[in-house]
Structures are given as structure tokens and as C-alpha cells.
Design a protein around this motif. Structure first.
Motif: not given
Ligand code: SAH
Ligand code: SF4
Ligand code: F3S
Length: 438
Positions: A85-90, A125-129
Motif C-alpha cells: 500500500v505504501a508503494q501504491a498509495e504513498g 520521509a517518503i521513499d517509494t523508489d
């Protein structure tokens, strides 16, 4: 030294997330975190989330609502969202949920220590690389902690199959295989910590190509590790079952006689609409070849009912396939439209229709599961004991066929493998009597 800070991780979704949670905890151990089993004394709470069906995703937002109340009482508490979910809707999580301090995707969690440091200084902080560097190379080796007798080991990640209903190719990215030498090292570390059974994980584990012999080659190499007695792998795609892997089920004694091989539907038209790229007959032919290699192989599958456009006749083709194969277990799901997937654009079936089909499919599967369990009565099987059972003096373990088995004994301990004569079958498990310790 100051007392360690406490980390609570709540894990949703598949086994890959269970493995990732362990690796995240190990990464944060470097920042001074010890894992705790409750949120009550945690300094940092991570939700390792699943996006596969609507219900799974919704859980995250309701959990974040509860955590907001907790954070009101304990303003120093930090909250992070990891996983699919973090990856899809971060970005949306960051916008909608001020309670969240950090968002980290499944391919970037090796950067957690730096993110945690930023968060402690008051940043979000957000990191969805999908970074170029491999997280497993950056993460240290597995610590020599005492472990239970079974472990997961991720060998392959991501998916290039793009089934029309599925978010995994978007949340986990393209198929990547870890190099065999690193997997062997990690397996040796696990075996040295007391692990006797490893389940190799991948979203498409049999697409593994980090060993010249593919997954079969990896299984053979792992079989050489002393102390490691049992190997399993999950989840496989029917189209990636190559000859060597089929043969391995007959010639690799450490490979356990259970295979999760999802087929999703028994209707060729629906399989095509799902973009599964094989027919029902091709699946049945594959099952025959596997059973020729290993006659007592127990199979399990996933099924989706109520896929857009599925007719009653097409659903019955799924029931027919189930009757033909005879599964030992299966997971079945009502189709859930996922934003961004091709199937989500197609008109859905009425809920009542899908509910009714789910119930019919599940009762057939339950009957097959019980038949497979009852067929074990009177047989002697090897059980790896994993934990104390619910009754005093009882141990619980798994047979090679992945049946939970309860045994009352004062001769055996957790971590032992023993021969057990099966004497009874309950709703979801077997019971038996230990014969000679193996
Ligand atoms: N890689 C595996 C499974 C991944 S997801 C495979 O290819 O089989 C696990 C299961 O969830 C799938 O097998 C499928 O049965 C189910 N699933 C995936 N997307 C779904 C959706 N949108 N609605 C309902 N079930 C779904
Ligand atoms: Fe999803 Fe299909 Fe890939 Fe499995 S093979 S993860 S169901 S896209
Ligand atoms: Fe869920 Fe992601 Fe696993 S969507 S099933 S946690 S790969």
C-alpha cells in the motif's frame, strides 16, 4: 548504553511481507531498535501492508485512525507505512494521514535507518523508489540469533506477468532474481541459527534465474547445506514450471511433496480474460507430469470467483477442474477490482452471485482438504516440530505435505524431526503418535 528503542511491526499480506518485516527489523537494529510484540511499549510502529484486495488496503486506513488516537496520548511515537500500500498509495497516505511519519516501499527499505534518523529530527520521509542498488546487498548478513526451525528466504521478487486483476507487478516491480551465492550464504546463516526448513519465496519463484540451473539448480545447491533438511518454494506460475523443476520433485529428497500452483479458474475464456496465458488442459497436463515425478505430491491453488463476465457455466468449469485435480488445500477469493488494473475497467458481477459461487467453491475445497487429511490416517509421516501445542505436553509441527500435526510426547522437542503415525484428522490438522525419532 541507553535502553534500546522498541519497534513494533504489524504484518499484513503474503509471506514475502513476513520476510521483509524481519529484514526491516534487522535493518533498524543498527539504529538501536529491538523488536517488541505489542504496540503499547513501541517507539516506532511500522505497518507492513498489502494491496492485493480492497479489504486489505482498507485495513491500513482504519489502523491509521486508531494510531492517531494512540499518538495523541504519546506524541513521541513514530508511525511508518511499508509494503505494497505504501508503494501504491504513498503520496496519498502522506497527504491524508498526518499521523504517518514515514512511508517506505518494498524495494527501498534498506534506507530505513537514514529515514528514521530524519524522522527523529522532525521530518516526514517518503521513499517509494525502485532503486538501482539491490537492497539485499546493502543490508548486512542475517544476525546469528536463535531462530525457530522454519524460515522464509526471498530469492526472487517482482512480477512481469500482468494478470488482468493483479496489483503485484505495480507494487513490487519487475522480476528480479537474487544471485545464488548470496542465497546460499543466507541459507547457511539460517541453518547455523537452528533453521531446518526453508521456504524459498518469490512472487513468481519459479521464474528464478539467479542460478544457471534455474530454481531446480538452486534447490540442488541448497540441498547440500548440512542441517537444512527440508525445502519448499512458493508461489509458482504454471507457465514457469520447467522440466528440471518438475524432475526435482522426483529426485530431490529434501524438496517436500507439496506444491502451491495457482490456476485461478478452470475456464479457458476466463483464463484468457485474466491474461494467465495458459488453458485449463495445459494446467491439467502439468499436474499429471508433476504427479508422475512425485506420485504423492499434494497440490494447492488460488482461485478467483466472480471475475468480470464469469458465467455460471464458466464457474462450473472451475468446479470441474477442482474435481479433476483433487487439491489438498486452496485459497479462494471473491474478485476485487483494483485501481489501475485492466480488469477494474470491466463491469463487475453482482455481489450475491460472487458470494454464492465463493461459498460453493469453498465447500468443495473443504471436502477435498478433509479427504486428503483422512487419507493420511494410518500412514507414517515425518514431522518437523515447530512449537508447543495448545494442550499440555503437546507439540505441533508440519508433515512434508504441510499438514499441521499434533503429537502428545515428552520425548521430543521443538526443532526435532520425528516419524509420526497419523491416528486422527480434525478440521484443519492431524493428530498422531511419535514412533522412532528420525
Ligand atoms: N504470484 C502469485 C499470487 C499473488 S497474489 C500467483 O501468480 O499466483 C495471491 C492471490 O491473490 C492470487 O493468486 C489471486 O488468487 C488473488 N488475487 C490477486 N488479485 C486479486 C484481486 N484483484 N481480487 C481477488 N483476488 C485476487
Ligand atoms: Fe499477480 Fe499474476 Fe503476477 Fe501472480 S503472476 S503476482 S497473480 S500478476
Ligand atoms: Fe499483498 Fe504485496 Fe504480498 S499486495 S500479497 S503484500 S506482494
Amino acid at each position: 548504553m541507553s535502553a534500546p528503542k522498541k519497534l513494533f511491526i504489524k504484518t499484513y499480506g503474503c509471506q514475502m511481507n513476513v520476510y521483509d518485516s524481519e529484514r526491516m527489523a534487522e535493518a533498524l537494529a543498527v539504529s538501536g531498535y529491538a523488536r517488541t510484540e505489542t504496540q503499547d511499549d513501541a517507539d516506532l510502529i511500522l505497518l507492513n501492508t498489502c494491496h492485493i484486495r480492497e479489504k486489505a488496503s482498507e485495513k491500513v486506513f482504519s489502523e491509521l485512525g486508531r494510531l492517531r488516537a494512540l499518538k495523541d496520548e504519546r506524541p513521541d511515537l513514530k508511525v511508518g507505512v511499508a509494503g505494497c500500500v505504501a508503494q501504491a498509495e504513498g503520496d496519498e497516505i502522506m497527504r491524508r494521514a498526518p499521523v504517518v511519519d514515514l512511508v517506505v516501499g518494498p524495494q527501498s527499505y534498506h534506507r530505513l535507518p537514514a529515514m528514521e534518523e530524519a524522522v527523529q529530527k522532525g521530518a516526514r520521509a517518503i521513499d517509494t523508489d525502485f532503486p538501482a542498488e539491490d537492497k539485499f546487498t546493502v543490508l548486512a548478513g542475517r544476525p546469528k540469533a536463535a531462530r525457530g526451525p522454519t524460515a522464509f528466504l526471498t530469492v526472487q521478487e517482482g512480477c512481469d506477468k500482468f494478470c488482468a486483476f493483479c496489483v503485484v507487478p505495480y507494487t513490487r516491480g519487475a522480476e528480479v532474481s537474487r544471485p545464488a551465492d548470496r542465497i546460499l550464504r543466507e541459507a547457511q546463516e539460517l541453518a547455523a541459527s537452528g533453521v531446518r526448513e526453508i521456504t524459498l519465496l518469490g512472487q513468481n519463484v519459479n521464474a528464478y534465474h539467479g542460478h544457471p540451473g534455474g530454481l531446480a539448480g538452486l534447490v540442488e545447491a541448497l540441498s547440500g547445506i548440512e542441517g537444512l533438511d527440508r525445502l519448499r518454494y512458493t508461489t509458482s506460475h504454471p507457465n514457469d514450471m520447467d522440466d528440471a523443476l518438475i524432475a526435482a520433485h522426483g529426485n530431490q529428497p529434501k524438496l517436500m511433496p507439496y506444491l502451491h500452483l495457482p490456476v485461478q479458474s478452470g475456464s479457458d475464456r476466463i483464463l484468457k480474460a485474466m491474461n494467465r496465458k495458459h488453458t485449463a488442459d495445459q494446467y491439467l497436463a502439468l499436474v499429471e507430469r508433476l504427479r508422475a515425478a512425485r506420485p504423492d505430491l499434494l497440490l494447492s491453488s488460488d482461485f478467483i470467483v466472480g471475475f468480470p463476465g464469469e458465467t455460471e457455466a464458466e464457474f462450473e468449469e472451475t468446479l470441474a477442474l477442482i474435481r479433476t485435480v483433487g487439491f489438498g488445500a486452496a485459497y479462494s477469493f471473491k474478485y476485487s477490482p483494483r485501481p489501475g488494473t485492466p480488469a477494474a475497467e470491466r463491469p463487475a458481477l453482482p455481489d450475491e452471485v460472487a458470494d454464492d459461487r465463493l461459498q460453493r467453491l469453498q465447500s468443495l475445497i473443504t471436502a477435498q482438504q478433509h479427504a486428503a487429511q483422512e487419507a493420511m490416517i494410518g500412514r507414517e509421516v515425518e514431522v518437523l516440530f515447530e512449537k508447543p501445542g495448545r494442550m499440555p505436553g503437546q507439540l505441533t509441527g508440519k508433515s512434508g505435505h504441510l499438514h499441521p500435526v499434533h503429537v502428545t510426547t515428552d520425548q521430543l522437542r521443538v526443532g526435532d524431526i520425528a516419524r509420526v503415525r497419523i491416528t486422527g484428522s480434525g478440521p484443519n490438522s492431524l493428530s498422531g503418535v511419535a514412533t522412532i525419532p528420525a
